[in-house]
Design a protein around this motif. Structure first.
Motif, short mmCIF file in Angstrom:
data_model
loop_
_atom_site.label_atom_id
_atom_site.label_comp_id
_atom_site.label_asym_id
_atom_site.label_seq_id
_atom_site.Cartn_x
_atom_site.Cartn_y
_atom_site.Cartn_z
N ASP A 184 -42.01 98.52 -17.08
CA ASP A 184 -40.66 98.04 -16.50
C ASP A 184 -40.72 96.09 -17.43
O ASP A 184 -38.94 96.33 -17.95
CB ASP A 184 -40.92 97.38 -15.19
CG ASP A 184 -40.74 98.88 -14.57
OD1 ASP A 184 -40.59 99.73 -14.68
OD2 ASP A 184 -41.54 98.39 -12.88
N ARG A 217 -36.98 95.08 -19.53
CA ARG A 217 -36.20 94.14 -18.92
C ARG A 217 -35.90 92.95 -20.14
O ARG A 217 -34.42 92.96 -20.15
CB ARG A 217 -36.91 93.44 -18.34
CG ARG A 217 -36.46 93.45 -16.47
CD ARG A 217 -37.11 92.13 -15.48
NE ARG A 217 -38.49 92.44 -15.54
CZ ARG A 217 -40.03 92.89 -15.62
NH1 ARG A 217 -39.21 94.11 -14.34
NH2 ARG A 217 -40.73 92.18 -15.28
N GLN A 220 -35.65 104.35 -20.96
CA GLN A 220 -37.24 104.04 -20.37
C GLN A 220 -38.15 105.12 -20.57
O GLN A 220 -38.58 105.55 -21.03
CB GLN A 220 -36.82 103.42 -19.05
CG GLN A 220 -38.64 103.27 -18.21
CD GLN A 220 -38.32 102.32 -16.97
OE1 GLN A 220 -37.48 102.30 -16.40
NE2 GLN A 220 -39.59 101.82 -16.80
N HIS A 251 -32.15 103.51 -18.14
CA HIS A 251 -33.70 104.80 -17.46
C HIS A 251 -33.60 105.75 -18.15
O HIS A 251 -34.84 106.61 -18.59
CB HIS A 251 -32.62 105.26 -16.45
CG HIS A 251 -32.77 104.21 -15.18
ND1 HIS A 251 -33.92 103.31 -14.23
CD2 HIS A 251 -31.63 103.46 -14.89
CE1 HIS A 251 -33.18 102.25 -13.70
NE2 HIS A 251 -31.64 103.35 -12.99
#
Length: 835
Positions: free
Chosen positions: A165, A169, A158, A155
């Motif tokens: 998203d 992944r 990101q 997180h």
């Protein structure tokens, strides 16, 4: 020479050709046993290059620079090397040659980079590490070099990279592949931002102060020095009195705080409080979940950051058997293998497991010390007097365990004398043998826990247990030390401070609070008539424990010592005097035994001298030196003053790696004397030094002189002159010449005077920083008082210092020109120093 670019995003997206992840490969999840077939010994030749791998945003570039600085090695990045070999950036090559040609050339360049720089470097692997050929290459290199997989909360990545998203992944899918081609792992925790109000407190604690990368810099520096350093089995240390230089199994009555993984995950541990109350932290894994290995990585990093003590990792086999059943053995060794990847200082291995698996693990341990353990259940008929205990110890020794831990569930108090006799029998064996940890667990075994000599498991007030376990620690370190004092194993001692102006010393408040906190019965006072002659009287007192020495006797006392540390010898001044004891017939104990007899009274036969001023100064510099000002061959230091504290400041800079230091003092001859001392010292061969330099300290003659053309402007400045009046002499009232403040990246200014706290120099530097917006970080004298006092307490007592408590006592007892600090200011300063 460090090849370093600013920390930027990788120029290629993970979706580009040549950066694809490899599907269908084993990833080494718990129970697969994948890593066990490919484990390297983790013993490397000196100077073996350190290689960093990980996904985008994991911190390879920043931590690579940190590692290169710490290890004094060349830093090579994949981007830089690609351009060096091909003449084009990776983006330019992709645009002009096409993806297929780029992919092939990128693999060739990365492989060449790894193969031709096997020693003396820190290497950052970029996206090439996600390709099969490079990963195969990394697996081969991992047999001879440390390859570190950097992990970071996804997180945070990101947020840092602004990814969607789907991109996240893809990163998550590729990252487990790095675990399969590396032999170490480091979890990159987020730094804590130090922010408080502007209220006249030191600048590091001001509202605008947010020091990026400082915490992780310290964490990663310790990590890389551990995995690349000399073997931890070395028996010679710089000083047996310094805790950091003597492992806990070589010190008497040391304790490890037992922390359960389940409590840590459920936030039942007040982490900042773990800084004291133990000489190590034992993390016992008792949770079993799909993402277990990442959880363990995060928990180990969290404990290291907060406690800054060695980590012992163990596994609660009872909860493992209940959760995994027939698969428990595979999971058990996967966890232990992972602990070796995390480079924990100690790893507990169950001696009842397969001998072949235990042997393999020991062969792969690297610098980690293996604690061979066996727990005799309450139902066991084996007693401490049985041959089975000796056999178990001998088996652990034959396997190659560095320590042996034998525990027995206590069923009666009488068994506590049995374990004492067993420990004495092991100690009486001829020759060298692994240190023994032996005691009864449970309430009936508390007496044996108190008298066990090394690494007794203890609990801590900061831990709230959710459920009881028969392995729970039931006493704290303070409980154990108090019991030792009450049993006359340890003695209450007297400490004091000697110097010309000690009436306002903060040392008594700081040391006495720490003595109480640790359970010691010591008392620290200010003598009514401090003098060097007082030492002759104190020598007659068997309960004298030592003293602090301040100006003007730091140098004079140096010549009255029977022994001194090499640090004190290099500085030529001391600030700590400790008694050297011996037998009643006048035979002095050797230094290692002197260290182990701290906290015990006895005849005083001489004095031992140490200097912790340099430790305090070095800590303050390292804490506030930004990554942009990391010490390199160009770094320049400046010392104001030529007394004992100035000597300590020069030594601190030298220890940090600064080899260009200038000194200015009003009395030129004294500055020249100090410069001659250190230049002579630097010209002599030094331990662990590849070369000597004939001139590391140069004298500045006048405040009107320009800064020397051949040197960079100073980025580390230490003012070592008193700002308060010294006898009939006026205060120094020193301010920096503007022509000496040309560092474009600012730096650190350490003010060592604290009466008054807001000195003319600090006032001047605040104005200058405000006017030109240069990032100067200022540290006032109280911070150094605290840091050197913490080092001094640990030196004198051999116990871990309660850092936050000692800092609190100094701040509460300091009375400055504006009176005492209010609680808000105190809290702000504490947060800045210990956040």
């Amino acid at each position: 020479m460090l090849d370093m670019k600013s920390h930027v995003h990788d120029p290629l997206d993970s979706s580009l050709p040549g950066a694809e992840s490899i599907s269908g490969r084993e990833t080494g999840t718990p129970g697969t046993g994948v890593h066990r077939d490919r484990m390297a010994t983790r013993q490397f030749t000196p100077g073996a290059s350190l290689i960093l791998v990980g996904i985008r945003g994991s911190g390879k570039r920043s931590l690579g620079f940190v590692a290169a600085t710490a290890l004094k090695r060349r830093f090579i990045t994949e981007d830089h090397y690609f351009k060096e070999v091909t003449g084009l950036t990776r983006q330019e090559y992709l645009k002009t040659r096409g993806s297929q040609a780029f992919q092939q050339r990128d693999i060739e360049v990365v492989s060449l980079m790894l193969e031709t720089h096997r020693t003396g470097c820190v290497i950052e692997c970029g996206l090439g590490s996600l390709t099969r050929p490079v990963q195969d290459h990394l697996r081969r290199i991992a047999t001879t070099n440390p390859v570190v997989h950097l992990v970071r909360d996804i997180h945070q990545i990101q947020k840092l990279l602004g990814l969607d998203d789907q991109s996240v992944r893809r990163l998550q899918e590729g990252d487990p592949l790095h675990r399969d081609c590396s032999n170490f792992e480091f979890y990159n925790l987020e730094d804590r931002t130090r922010i408080v109000a502007e209220d006249g407190s030191p600048d590091p604690q001001s509202a605008a102060y947010a020091f990026k990368l400082q915490d992780v810099k310290e964490d990663f520096t310790r990590f890389v020095r551990f995995i690349t350093g000399p073997g931890t089995d070395q028996s010679s240390y710089d000083s047996p009195f310094v805790l950091l230089e003597t492992p806990p199994e070589q010190r008497p009555y040391t304790h490890s705080i037992l922390v359960w993984s389940s409590d840590l995950r459920s936030d039942r541990v007040n982490l900042p409080e773990l800084e004291s109350g133990g000489d190590a932290i034992e993390l016992c894994v008792d949770i079993w979940e799909p993402d277990l290995l990442n959880t363990i990585s995060q928990q180990v990093s969290t404990l290291r950051r907060n406690a800054q003590t060695p980590i012992i990792l163990s596994v609660d086999t009872a909860s493992l058997d209940a959760a995994k059943g027939n698969g428990s053995t595979a999971t058990y060794f996967d966890v232990l293998d992972h602990a070796l990847r995390l480079a924990v200082e100690y790893l507990v291995v169950d001696l009842s497991e397969s001998r072949a698996d235990v042997t393999r693990l020991i062969q792969c341990r690297g610098q980690t010390k293996i604690i061979g353990q066996h727990v005799f259940a309450a139902s066991s008929r084996v007693t401490w007097q049985d041959e089975g205990c000796i056999t178990m110890y001998r088996d652990a020794e034959k396997l190659g365990c560095q320590l042996v831990r034998l525990l027995r569930v206590g069923t009666s108090r009488e068994e506590n004398s049995g374990v004492h006799e067993f420990a004495n029998m092991i100690r009486s064996l001829p020759g060298h043998h692994p240190p023994l940890i032996a005691y009864n667990i449970g309430r009936l075994g508390r007496t044996s826990q108190v008298f066990n000599s090394i690494l007794t498991s203890v609990t801590h007030p900061a831990i709230v247990r959710a459920a009881e376990n028969e392995r729970d620690a039931l006493i704290t370190s303070r409980d154990a030390v108090r019991a030792l004092v009450q049993s006359y194993v340890l003695d209450p001692l007297k400490f004091c401070i000697l110097g010309a102006n000690v009436s306002y010393s903060l040392s008594p408040a700081m040391h006495n609070a720490a003595h109480r906190h640790c359970g010691l019965g010591h008392v620290y006072t200010i003598p009514e008539s401090p003098s060097l002659a007082l030492l002759d009287q104190l020598r007659q007192e068997s309960s004298f424990g030592g003293c602090s020495v301040v100006q003007p006797w730091r140098v004079e006392m140096y010549h009255k010592l029977a022994a001194k540390s090499r640090h004190a010898e290099a500085i030529g001044a001391i600030n700590t005097v400790m008694p050297l004891r011996g037998t009643a017939d006048g035979v002095m104990y050797p230094l290692p035994e002197q260290a182990n007899r701290r906290n015990q009274a006895g005849p005083v036969l001489g004095w031992y001298g140490e200097n912790t001023d340099w430790v305090g100064i070095m800590t303050c510099i390292a804490r506030h030196l930004s990554p942009r000002n990391a010490i390199s061959a160009k770094t320049t230091g400046l010392i104001i003053g030529a007394g004992g504290m100035a000597r300590s400041a020069i030594y601190a800079m030298l220890r940090l790696g600064c080899r260009k230091i200038f000194i200015y003092n009003r009395t030129l001859s004294r500055a020249e004397e100090v410069a001659r001392h250190f230049n002579s010292w630097a010209a002599a061969p030094q331990p662990q030094s590849a070369s000597a330099s004939a001139e590391v300290v140069r004298v500045l003659h006048s405040l009107q002189d320009d800064w020397p053309d051949e040197a960079s402007a100073p980025s580390i400045i230490a003012s070592c002159v008193p700002a308060d009046p010294d006898g009939d002499q006026p205060p120094a009232n020193f301010e920096m010449p503007m022509q000496w403040l040309g560092s474009p990246t600012g730096g650190v200014v350490i003010e060592l005077s604290y009466k008054p706290l807001e000195t003319p120099l600090l006032k001047q530097m605040r104005r200058i920083r405000s006017d030109n917006n240069r990032p100067w970080v200022l540290s006032d004298g109280l911070e150094n008082v605290i840091e050197q006092g913490i080092a001094q307490f640990e030196l004198m007592t051999g116990r871990r210092a309660p850092r936050r408590l000692m800092s609190l006592e100094v701040l509460r007892n300091y009375v400055g020109e504006g009176g005492r600090f209010d609680e808000k200011t105190i809290q702000a300063r504490l947060d800045g120093m210990h956040s």
